[in-house]
Each structure stands twice: as C-alpha cells, then as structure tokens.
Design a protein around this motif. Structure first.
Motif, PDB file in Angstrom:
ATOM      1  N   TYR A   1     -35.444  13.363  -3.603  1.00 10.59           N
ATOM      2  CA  TYR A   1     -34.000  13.485  -3.418  1.00 10.59           C
ATOM      3  C   TYR A   1     -33.364  14.254  -4.577  1.00 10.59           C
ATOM      4  O   TYR A   1     -32.527  15.142  -4.370  1.00 10.59           O
ATOM      5  CB  TYR A   1     -33.355  12.104  -3.306  1.00 10.59           C
ATOM      6  N   ALA A   2     -33.737  13.917  -5.799  1.00  8.13           N
ATOM      7  CA  ALA A   2     -33.139  14.557  -6.977  1.00  8.13           C
ATOM      8  C   ALA A   2     -33.411  16.056  -7.007  1.00  8.13           C
ATOM      9  O   ALA A   2     -32.600  16.833  -7.532  1.00  8.13           O
ATOM     10  CB  ALA A   2     -33.669  13.903  -8.254  1.00  8.13           C
ATOM     11  N   SER A   3     -34.528  16.485  -6.421  1.00  7.68           N
ATOM     12  CA  SER A   3     -34.871  17.912  -6.442  1.00  7.68           C
ATOM     13  C   SER A   3     -33.855  18.763  -5.691  1.00  7.68           C
ATOM     14  O   SER A   3     -33.742  19.967  -5.940  1.00  7.68           O
ATOM     15  CB  SER A   3     -36.272  18.131  -5.860  1.00  7.68           C
ATOM     16  N   LEU A   4     -33.100  18.158  -4.781  1.00 11.74           N
ATOM     17  CA  LEU A   4     -32.070  18.917  -4.067  1.00 11.74           C
ATOM     18  C   LEU A   4     -30.991  19.437  -5.010  1.00 11.74           C
ATOM     19  O   LEU A   4     -30.301  20.411  -4.700  1.00 11.74           O
ATOM     20  CB  LEU A   4     -31.418  18.047  -2.991  1.00 11.74           C
ATOM     21  N   ALA A   5     -30.835  18.796  -6.159  1.00 14.34           N
ATOM     22  CA  ALA A   5     -29.787  19.191  -7.107  1.00 14.34           C
ATOM     23  C   ALA A   5     -30.169  20.429  -7.909  1.00 14.34           C
ATOM     24  O   ALA A   5     -29.318  20.992  -8.610  1.00 14.34           O
ATOM     25  CB  ALA A   5     -29.476  18.033  -8.052  1.00 14.34           C
TER      26      ALA A   5
ATOM     27  N   PRO B   1     -36.826  20.110 -13.469  1.00  8.52           N
ATOM     28  CA  PRO B   1     -37.191  20.680 -14.775  1.00  8.52           C
ATOM     29  C   PRO B   1     -38.528  20.137 -15.256  1.00  8.52           C
ATOM     30  O   PRO B   1     -38.918  19.009 -14.946  1.00  8.52           O
ATOM     31  CB  PRO B   1     -36.045  20.217 -15.693  1.00  8.52           C
ATOM     32  N   SER B   2     -39.237  20.932 -16.037  1.00 11.67           N
ATOM     33  CA  SER B   2     -40.563  20.515 -16.519  1.00 11.67           C
ATOM     34  C   SER B   2     -40.477  19.258 -17.378  1.00 11.67           C
ATOM     35  O   SER B   2     -41.407  18.451 -17.418  1.00 11.67           O
ATOM     36  CB  SER B   2     -41.202  21.655 -17.330  1.00 11.67           C
ATOM     37  N   ALA B   3     -39.361  19.077 -18.062  1.00  8.99           N
ATOM     38  CA  ALA B   3     -39.178  17.883 -18.889  1.00  8.99           C
ATOM     39  C   ALA B   3     -38.387  16.810 -18.144  1.00  8.99           C
ATOM     40  O   ALA B   3     -37.715  15.978 -18.765  1.00  8.99           O
ATOM     41  CB  ALA B   3     -38.470  18.253 -20.189  1.00  8.99           C
ATOM     42  N   TRP B   4     -38.471  16.812 -16.823  1.00 11.34           N
ATOM     43  CA  TRP B   4     -37.660  15.903 -16.005  1.00 11.34           C
ATOM     44  C   TRP B   4     -37.979  14.440 -16.297  1.00 11.34           C
ATOM     45  O   TRP B   4     -39.129  14.029 -16.356  1.00 11.34           O
ATOM     46  CB  TRP B   4     -37.903  16.176 -14.523  1.00 11.34           C
ATOM     47  N   GLN B   5     -36.941  13.682 -16.490  1.00 13.21           N
ATOM     48  CA  GLN B   5     -37.038  12.229 -16.584  1.00 13.21           C
ATOM     49  C   GLN B   5     -36.024  11.628 -15.622  1.00 13.21           C
ATOM     50  O   GLN B   5     -34.854  12.030 -15.633  1.00 13.21           O
ATOM     51  CB  GLN B   5     -36.765  11.747 -18.012  1.00 13.21           C
ATOM     52  N   ALA B   6     -36.473  10.697 -14.821  1.00 10.38           N
ATOM     53  CA  ALA B   6     -35.564  10.068 -13.863  1.00 10.38           C
ATOM     54  C   ALA B   6     -34.397   9.434 -14.605  1.00 10.38           C
ATOM     55  O   ALA B   6     -34.597   8.751 -15.623  1.00 10.38           O
ATOM     56  CB  ALA B   6     -36.304   9.019 -13.045  1.00 10.38           C
ATOM     57  N   PRO B   7     -33.171   9.656 -14.158  1.00 11.76           N
ATOM     58  CA  PRO B   7     -32.010   9.089 -14.852  1.00 11.76           C
ATOM     59  C   PRO B   7     -31.976   7.576 -14.752  1.00 11.76           C
ATOM     60  O   PRO B   7     -32.479   6.978 -13.804  1.00 11.76           O
ATOM     61  CB  PRO B   7     -30.814   9.728 -14.131  1.00 11.76           C
ATOM     62  N   THR B   8     -31.396   6.950 -15.756  1.00 14.11           N
ATOM     63  CA  THR B   8     -31.161   5.510 -15.715  1.00 14.11           C
ATOM     64  C   THR B   8     -29.968   5.234 -14.812  1.00 14.11           C
ATOM     65  O   THR B   8     -28.872   5.754 -15.041  1.00 14.11           O
ATOM     66  CB  THR B   8     -30.886   4.961 -17.124  1.00 14.11           C
TER      67      THR B   8
END
Length: 353
Positions: free
Chosen positions: A127-131, A138-145
């Motif tokens: 889902y987040a990839s749609l943004a 991003p390569s350093a992607w971390q799921a948001p809290t």
C-alpha cells in the motif's frame, strides 16, 4: 480505501507515507460508513467521507463522485486502494486529474497512473508503495510508526455507560482485554476454550478481564464467561456487541495487555502500543499481521504447512497450528510483562467443574 477494518488499518501505512512525503498536504479519505468512525481516529486524516458499499451499483458510485464536485473540493490526486472498477469510478466522476492505483478489472482509462501489484511481502509496504513514483519504496525505507487518536472524554463516558466502575481497581488488578472473534476463517480462530482457560488463569492471578467482540460474535464471548466460576465472573466484563469502532479504540487504550486473533482489534492494540499477543494459525506473520515492539506473534513452526494462508485447514492435523498454541505459551510472557508470577493454567475440565 479498503472495505474491511483490518485492511483499512493496514492501509494507514499509505496515508502515513503520503504525509511523510508531503507534510503540508491535507488528506481526506473515503470509506464505507461503518468504517468511517474508525478512519476519523487516524491522526494523518483531515476529513472522512462515506463511500458506497461494494455491493451497491455503479450509478451510486458515480453519484458520490459528482457530489464531491458539487462540494468544490478541488482534489488534485486520488489514491485508490481497492482493485475494483467501482472504487476507481468515484475519482473519475469527481474530476480528480491524477488517479493512482493497482491494476484491476476494467480500470484502464479510469486510472492515470496504473501500477502492477509490487513484490513487497508486507501488505502495508504494498500500500505504501503507491505514495512513491513507479511504486518503488526508498532503499532506506522504514515502515512509519502508526498511531490512533484517543478520546479521553469518551473513555470516561464508556466506563460509566457500560458499568465498568471496577476499572478503578486497575492499580491492584491489571486490565487484560481478550478479543476471541473478529475473524471469518476457522484457520485464524484460536479455540474459544483456550481463551476461557487463559481468562480463568489471569483472573486467579489478580487480573481483570474485558471481552471485546462484535454483535455477531456475542456467543463466543458468552462461552468464555460461562466457563468461569461465579467468583471469577465477578472480574470479567463481557462487552461483546456493546461498542462501536471508536469505543473499541478508547477501551483498548485502557488496557495493560491484549490477547486477540489476527484481527482488526489486534491492529488497533498495536497502534496504541499496548502489549499484544496474537496466535496466528494460518496467517503469515510477514504479510498483514500487526507489527510493533509490543506485538508478540505466536506461531507453531513445527508444521511444514504453516503459514498456509488458507481460510480452512486442509491438513490431516486439523488446525494444529492453533491447537498447539496452548494458553501457557501466552500466560507466562504476559504475566512477565505485568511483572506477575505465572500460575498453573487450569484444564478445560477444571474450569467447567
């Protein structure tokens, strides 16, 4: 947005990702009316609109989109999470110029940025990839809290309305919430008898129990209460069928711990950073299960078929992935979290006696 509570909560990752990229943007969401109150608790959301139910006709979906034009909302971009034709029709009718979503039946021409479902294992990451452009995190992607708003005034009102005055004893009796339902698939339903055994052991150890479930699942909650002795029932409040989605958020915020199936209630508990224990059964812990430092995902890894992700067990062992997750596997770590000593768990026969 998604049409079931669990998927709506998972899709909050998309809302948070959009807000992370565009901090000054106002985000409105459209969800079915039953889920709208829950969406109002997302801190990233400005306004919530009611969407038609998926079973309702194309004409109504078009009409809802045209109503947005009449409101002069002037939206510039829409993210369409469901992969249906009807959900993609609304932003077209609303004259939103940029429409982003995954490929689905009859959606070509309705979406201006159509994506193939990404290969990320976690549904929240999909889902987040749609943004992001081209659906690449991003390569350093971390799921948001993620979090949810809590309404303390509603908490106070609920404690009075539901006759939960003993909640004031929380200093001496830690509050543990049990959520014995919330799933439609038998392969994700921890046995009701196990919930009852866990409730009895926790009460004997000095805890108070609240049971949360929908009006469709009152029977499961009643079975747990019926399995307790009269003295144990004094410390167990059955709230099944008596709460709304917003009530559930505020009640879970009162708890010191929660035990739930892999359901929307477990996701709410994780959003509120409550210690949460989830017997997973057939669920894949990396796909759509709640995540967080306070989340304990319980799996029986001795089975080659687990996680099968099937709605019904097709193995000869018949739900061994759930029945082997005995109450002891939760009780000891839960009481350690509450800084209490684990007593022996009563057998089903002892509880019924």
């Amino acid at each position: 947005m998604p049409t079931c509570a669990r998927d709506l909560l998972v899709s909050q990752s998309l809302i948070a990702a959009i807000k992370k990229r565009h901090a000054d943007v106002e985000l409105d969401v459209m969800v079915p009316s039953l889920l709208a109150p829950l969406a109002t608790r997302f801190p990233e959301v400005n306004q919530v609109f009611n969407a038609p139910e998926p079973s309702q006709g194309l004409g109504l979906h078009w009409h809802v989109g045209r109503n947005l034009v009449a409101l002069e909302t002037h939206y510039q971009q829409a993210y369409i999470v469901p992969q249906s034709l009807k959900s993609a029709l609304i932003p077209v009718a609303a004259q939103i110029p940029h429409r982003v979503g995954f490929r689905g039946p009859w959606r070509f021409g309705l979406l201006t940025d159509i994506r193939l479902p990404p290969k990320y294992k976690a549904l929240a990451d999909q889902y987040a990839s749609l943004a992001y452009p081209h659906g690449q995190l991003p390569s350093a992607w971390q799921a948001p809290t993620l979090s949810l708003h809590i309404d303390t005034e509603n908490q106070t009102h609920l404690i009075d309305q539901l006759d939960l005055a003993p909640y004031a004893e929380v200093s001496t009796r830690p509050l543990v919430i049990l959520c014995p339902a919330g799933v439609q698939e038998s392969s994700r339903q921890w046995p009701i008898a196990y919930f009852a055994r866990l409730a009895a052991a926790l009460i004997d150890q000095g805890c108070r129990i609240w049971i949360l479930a929908s009006y469709k699942e009152v029977q499961a909650a009643e079975q747990i209460c019926a399995a307790l002795s009269p003295s144990q029932q004094e410390f167990c409040d059955n709230l099944a069928g008596r709460t709304s989605w917003t009530d559930v958020v505020d009640l879970i915020a009162c708890a010191q711990a929660l035990v739930s199936n892999d359901s929307a209630l477990a996701h709410i508990s994780a959003r509120l950073a409550r210690p949460t224990w989830i017997p997973l059964g057939a669920s894949d812990p990396e796909y759509a299960a709640p995540q967080g430092d306070q989340v304990h995902l319980l799996t029986y890894e001795a089975l080659e078929c687990q996680p099968c992700q099937r709605p019904r067990c097709q193995a000869s062992t018949q739900l061994a992935c759930l029945t082997h997750l005995q109450p002891e596997s939760i009780l000891e770590s839960l009481l350690a979290q509450l800084k209490m000593q684990a007593p022996p768990v009563a057998t089903a026969e002892a509880i019924s006696a």
